[in-house]
Design a protein around this motif. Sequence first.
Motif, PDB file in Angstrom:
ATOM      1  N   ALA A 213       0.818  -1.219   0.000  1.00 37.62           N
ATOM      2  CA  ALA A 213       0.000   0.000   0.000  1.00 37.62           C
ATOM      3  C   ALA A 213       0.845   1.259   0.000  1.00 37.62           C
ATOM      4  N   SER A 214       2.168   1.120   0.104  1.00 33.30           N
ATOM      5  CA  SER A 214       3.032   2.284   0.246  1.00 33.30           C
ATOM      6  C   SER A 214       3.211   3.029  -1.075  1.00 33.30           C
ATOM      7  N   ARG A 215       3.542   4.298  -0.947  1.00 32.66           N
ATOM      8  CA  ARG A 215       3.785   5.140  -2.132  1.00 32.66           C
ATOM      9  C   ARG A 215       4.995   4.645  -2.914  1.00 32.66           C
ATOM     10  N   ALA A 216       6.035   4.217  -2.186  1.00 29.82           N
ATOM     11  CA  ALA A 216       7.249   3.748  -2.850  1.00 29.82           C
ATOM     12  C   ALA A 216       6.963   2.532  -3.720  1.00 29.82           C
ATOM     13  N   PHE A 217       6.143   1.617  -3.220  1.00 26.75           N
ATOM     14  CA  PHE A 217       5.804   0.416  -3.987  1.00 26.75           C
ATOM     15  C   PHE A 217       4.939   0.762  -5.200  1.00 26.75           C
ATOM     16  N   LYS A 218       3.932   1.582  -4.979  1.00 27.32           N
ATOM     17  CA  LYS A 218       3.000   1.912  -6.061  1.00 27.32           C
ATOM     18  C   LYS A 218       3.651   2.735  -7.167  1.00 27.32           C
ATOM     19  N   LYS A 219       4.597   3.596  -6.797  1.00 30.20           N
ATOM     20  CA  LYS A 219       5.250   4.456  -7.789  1.00 30.20           C
ATOM     21  C   LYS A 219       6.345   3.754  -8.571  1.00 30.20           C
ATOM     22  N   ALA A 220       6.816   2.621  -8.090  1.00 37.92           N
ATOM     23  CA  ALA A 220       7.930   1.933  -8.743  1.00 37.92           C
ATOM     24  C   ALA A 220       7.555   1.481 -10.142  1.00 37.92           C
ATOM     25  N   SER A 221       8.514   1.557 -11.049  1.00 37.99           N
ATOM     26  CA  SER A 221       8.256   1.123 -12.425  1.00 37.99           C
ATOM     27  C   SER A 221       8.292  -0.401 -12.538  1.00 37.99           C
ATOM     28  N   LYS A 222       9.108  -1.047 -11.689  1.00 44.84           N
ATOM     29  CA  LYS A 222       9.159  -2.505 -11.611  1.00 44.84           C
ATOM     30  C   LYS A 222       9.275  -2.908 -10.149  1.00 44.84           C
ATOM     31  N   ARG A 223       8.741  -4.099  -9.845  1.00 44.76           N
ATOM     32  CA  ARG A 223       8.763  -4.589  -8.464  1.00 44.76           C
ATOM     33  C   ARG A 223       9.253  -6.035  -8.474  1.00 44.76           C
ATOM     34  N   VAL A 224      10.246  -6.321  -7.620  1.00 45.56           N
ATOM     35  CA  VAL A 224      10.874  -7.640  -7.592  1.00 45.56           C
ATOM     36  C   VAL A 224      10.750  -8.213  -6.186  1.00 45.56           C
ATOM     37  N   LEU A 225      10.301  -9.462  -6.096  1.00 48.75           N
ATOM     38  CA  LEU A 225      10.167 -10.162  -4.825  1.00 48.75           C
ATOM     39  C   LEU A 225      11.286 -11.198  -4.717  1.00 48.75           C
ATOM     40  N   ILE A 226      11.988 -11.209  -3.576  1.00 49.82           N
ATOM     41  CA  ILE A 226      13.069 -12.173  -3.368  1.00 49.82           C
ATOM     42  C   ILE A 226      12.907 -12.807  -1.988  1.00 49.82           C
ATOM     43  N   HIS A 227      12.876 -14.134  -1.954  1.00 50.62           N
ATOM     44  CA  HIS A 227      12.912 -14.869  -0.694  1.00 50.62           C
ATOM     45  C   HIS A 227      13.445 -16.264  -0.959  1.00 50.62           C
ATOM     46  N   HIS A 228      13.866 -16.945   0.095  1.00 49.65           N
ATOM     47  CA  HIS A 228      14.599 -18.193  -0.086  1.00 49.65           C
ATOM     48  C   HIS A 228      13.697 -19.362  -0.501  1.00 49.65           C
ATOM     49  N   VAL A 229      12.728 -19.696   0.323  1.00 48.88           N
ATOM     50  CA  VAL A 229      11.879 -20.862   0.049  1.00 48.88           C
ATOM     51  C   VAL A 229      10.767 -20.468  -0.927  1.00 48.88           C
ATOM     52  N   PRO A 230      10.602 -21.209  -2.022  1.00 51.41           N
ATOM     53  CA  PRO A 230       9.521 -20.870  -2.969  1.00 51.41           C
ATOM     54  C   PRO A 230       8.156 -21.023  -2.318  1.00 51.41           C
ATOM     55  N   ILE A 231       7.251 -20.164  -2.683  1.00 53.99           N
ATOM     56  CA  ILE A 231       5.870 -20.271  -2.229  1.00 53.99           C
ATOM     57  C   ILE A 231       5.015 -20.922  -3.306  1.00 53.99           C
ATOM     58  N   PHE A 232       5.300 -20.578  -4.540  1.00 58.19           N
ATOM     59  CA  PHE A 232       4.567 -21.141  -5.671  1.00 58.19           C
ATOM     60  C   PHE A 232       5.468 -22.119  -6.430  1.00 58.19           C
TER      61      PHE A 232
END
Length: 322
Positions: A213-232
């Motif tokens: 919901a943050s402004r930084a997230f919404k304004k970003a041109s690209k968004r990358v998620l990184i974590h160790h164990v896969p969820i999908f």
Amino acid sequence: LQKARTIVDGQVICNDLQNKIRLDGLEPGKTYYYRVCSQEIMLYHAYKKVFGETAVSDFHTFTLPTTTDTDFTAIIFNDLHKHSETLQALYKQVKDLKYDFVVFNGDCIDDPANHDEATCFLSELNETVGADRVPVFYIRGNHEIRNAYSIGLRSLFDYVGDKTYGAFNWGDTRIVMLDCGEDKPDTHWVYYGLNDFSDLRKAQVGFLKEELASRAFKKASKRVLIHHVPIFGKGEDYDSYNPCRDEWGAILEKAPFAVSINAHTHRFAYIPEGSDGNNYPVVVGGGYRMDGATVMILQKKGKEMTLRVLNAKGETLKELNL
């Protein structure tokens, strides 16, 4: 040649094996030069201190991105499990790139038994990728949580907000990092009642909601998620226990990420968008064995972002336009 040092509760941090110094007030887009000075303390008594020689490093330099930068190159390693040969073989494939930052996505400094063992491989990781000139982000995997120095390992890093998860901008791209905790239930006998990752995952629910919901997230041109164990797309061997999906799945299934970068299974995998409830492609890195190890190159130029996965021979296993 300004001096920076760490003061906690009015006292300078000193007379110990390690130190970390945060630099405040740095400005985006500027290049900074620094050197490290370490002065020996020969005697540390209540009313008398005796100092020895001062070791002084060479000057090093780093440049911060501006908030409007569109271009960057990042390299991502995972599951090295303290295998120097694998690290060096993978780095050989990317060493000629002009990269801006590095991510070690878990299970790299695995099962640390003591301080010397942990810092030995940490030093090799940092020296290999040039951590004196580019930022290096360490995401915790489940094996960093194990063994006698696992708690001590935490003191070797600087966690913003004292959290092992968080988010940051590199130019106009938003990077979100999560901490999945262990890969077995907290009640498993091997933990002897000393683990409780349920609350850690629940805390990240609140973090994710605020972040998305943050402004930084919404304004970003690209968004990358990184974590160790896969969820999908974890695969048949891992699907029976997936607490991160239980806690975060409903949020992440709809999140507008360009890609999720994961690790843990020791098998390179590509899970296309929508194939397992994922709203974005998922790329899982390989393991520490030379025939299955991978390194990823995340690159953004203008509005275009690509992710390339290489093996230890330099062969491209997958290239995505994100």
